[in-house]
Design an enzyme around this catalytic site. Structure first.
Site, short mmCIF file in Angstrom:
data_model
loop_
_atom_site.label_atom_id
_atom_site.label_comp_id
_atom_site.label_asym_id
_atom_site.label_seq_id
_atom_site.Cartn_x
_atom_site.Cartn_y
_atom_site.Cartn_z
N ARG A 91 0.80 -1.22 0.00
CA ARG A 91 0.00 0.00 0.00
C ARG A 91 0.83 1.27 0.00
O ARG A 91 0.58 2.18 -0.77
CB ARG A 91 -0.92 0.07 1.22
CG ARG A 91 -2.19 -0.71 1.08
CD ARG A 91 -2.59 -1.29 2.39
NE ARG A 91 -1.57 -2.23 2.82
CZ ARG A 91 -1.53 -3.50 2.40
NH1 ARG A 91 -2.44 -3.97 1.62
NH2 ARG A 91 -0.54 -4.30 2.78
N THR A 92 1.80 1.36 0.89
CA THR A 92 2.50 2.63 1.07
C THR A 92 3.23 3.03 -0.21
O THR A 92 3.09 4.15 -0.70
CB THR A 92 3.47 2.55 2.27
OG1 THR A 92 2.73 2.13 3.41
CG2 THR A 92 4.10 3.90 2.55
N LYS A 101 26.40 -3.40 -1.59
CA LYS A 101 27.86 -3.29 -1.70
C LYS A 101 28.48 -2.63 -0.48
O LYS A 101 29.68 -2.40 -0.42
CB LYS A 101 28.23 -2.49 -2.95
CG LYS A 101 27.67 -3.05 -4.23
CD LYS A 101 28.08 -2.16 -5.40
CE LYS A 101 27.38 -2.59 -6.68
NZ LYS A 101 27.53 -1.59 -7.73
N ARG A 137 11.48 3.91 3.33
CA ARG A 137 11.13 2.93 4.37
C ARG A 137 12.37 2.13 4.72
O ARG A 137 13.12 1.70 3.82
CB ARG A 137 10.03 1.99 3.87
CG ARG A 137 9.80 0.82 4.82
CD ARG A 137 8.56 0.03 4.51
NE ARG A 137 7.36 0.78 4.83
CZ ARG A 137 6.13 0.27 4.76
NH1 ARG A 137 5.95 -0.97 4.39
NH2 ARG A 137 5.09 1.02 5.08
N HIS A 146 5.27 6.14 11.34
CA HIS A 146 4.78 6.02 9.96
C HIS A 146 3.76 7.15 9.78
O HIS A 146 2.55 6.92 9.75
CB HIS A 146 4.13 4.64 9.80
CG HIS A 146 3.83 4.22 8.41
ND1 HIS A 146 3.91 5.08 7.33
CD2 HIS A 146 3.42 3.03 7.90
CE1 HIS A 146 3.57 4.41 6.22
NE2 HIS A 146 3.26 3.18 6.55
C1 NCD Z 1 1.98 -1.12 8.11
C2 NCD Z 1 3.46 -0.86 8.22
O1 NCD Z 1 4.23 -1.11 7.30
O2 NCD Z 1 3.83 -0.34 9.26
N1 NCD Z 1 1.53 -1.22 6.83
C3 NCD Z 1 1.25 -0.08 6.14
O3 NCD Z 1 2.09 0.72 5.86
N2 NCD Z 1 -0.02 0.13 5.80
C4 NCD Z 1 1.47 -2.13 9.04
C5 NCD Z 1 2.09 -3.49 9.11
O4 NCD Z 1 3.05 -3.79 8.41
O5 NCD Z 1 1.58 -4.27 9.88
#
Ligand code: NCD
Length: 306
Positions: free
Chosen positions: A48-49, A78, A99, A127
């Site tokens: 999703r993100t 590397k 991320r 997040h």
């Molecule tokens: C979450 C995350 O990556 O923190 N997912 C997201 O971004 N919607 C939740 C999760 O991984 O459980």
């Protein structure tokens, strides 16, 4: 606001502005980010993100360069440091969505970046864009934020989405939070301290009976497998709270179920068809909020709201 590292950075006024922009994007949007490039660098899996940020950028007329599996396909293999990777990428993009498995990684990236960094998850830390889209979901689905009773359920220690949303809720009036988790996975002391400072009432429990019946929002989470030292430890906590029709029948008709996704087994598929199931709508709101956030950060003259 240059970088988006932590949801505490957002004032109520900025949140309002971003939500109004998100509302307007559901009707018309033009191409305000034409000519801009977003780089997404993901050192941890995401559906999703990453997709929603990339789609948001493209829908606003911008373009995307991306490393969906930076752990294996960027120069970090590397031995390049995160800082050096950012010092390279900021030459190629106007904004970076990052991320990373390490808590604090986004802050380290921001310290060397010439372009805004959006923290798309730093380990068990924060997040913030998910926090914003969760808050927007509550506003849309419940018709208000002030006065809501929300129950966070599951792995509250490691769920960065819970941490970000809790900080945002701290700015609103008469919020009541039930943290439902096994003791070892309860919400951390830093968050509790923040809530006390903001005079937000909360309770901690290890079972959800008595909460399901009262809460306006049940926010389910996955046990964060990747944050445990061993599979054995993970399996001790997996499957503790499973929402089936039986539990949903106890909830108020007007209440909603949210989940940041991915779900593993926390919500039975039979729940998806019930009116309380808001988690797929939540994903739709996420696209609008990420569009609004990108516009806010990349097009400040037009986005100026004061
Ligand atoms: C979450 C995350 O990556 O923190 N997912 C997201 O971004 N919607 C939740 C999760 O991984 O459980």
């Amino acid at each position: 606001m240059e970088h988006v590292i932590d949801s505490k950075q957002f004032s109520k006024e900025t949140i309002k502005y971003i939500f109004n922009t998100a509302d307007s994007f559901s009707k018309s949007r033009g191409e305000p980010l034409r000519g801009k490039i977003m780089a997404s660098i993901f050192f941890e899996p995401s559906t999703r993100t990453r997709f929603s940020f990339e789609s948001a950028m493209i829908r606003l007329g911008g373009q995307v360069v991306s490393s969906e599996n930076a752990r294996d396909s960027s120069s970090s293999v590397k031995g390049e440091t995160l800082e050096d990777t950012i010092r390279v990428i900021h030459n190629y993009a106007d904004i970076i969505v990052l991320r990373h498995p390490d808590q604090g990684a986004a802050k380290r990236a921001a310290a060397v970046s010439r372009v805004p960094i959006i923290n798309a998850g730093d380990g068990a830390g924060q997040h913030p864009s998910q926090g914003l889209l969760d808050l927007y979901t509550i506003k849309k689905e419940c018709g208000k934020i002030d006065g809501i009773h929300i129950a966070f359920v599951g792995d509250l220690k490691n769920s960065r989405t819970v941490h970000s949303l809790t900080y945002l809720l701290g700015q609103y009036k008469n919020i009541f939070i039930s943290f439902v988790a096994p003791k070892a996975l309860q919400i951390g002391p830093d968050i509790k301290e923040y809530l006390l400072r903001h005079k937000v009432k909360y309770e901690e429990r290890d079972q959800w009976w008595g909460v399901l019946e009262k809460a306006d929002v049940i926010y389910q989470t996955r046990v964060q497998k990747e944050r445990f030292a061993s599979l054995r430890e993970y399996s001790m906590f997996k499957g503790r709270y499973i929402l089936t029709k039986h539990e949903v029948l106890k909830m108020k008709k007007s209440s909603i179920i949210m989940h940041p996704f991915p779900r593993v087994d926390e919500i039975a598929v039979e729940v998806d068809a019930l009116p309380q199931a808001a988690y797929f709508r939540q994903i739709g709101y996420g696209l609008l909020v990420r569009m609004a956030l990108l516009r806010f950060l990349l097009n400040p003259t037009k986005a100026h709201h004061k």
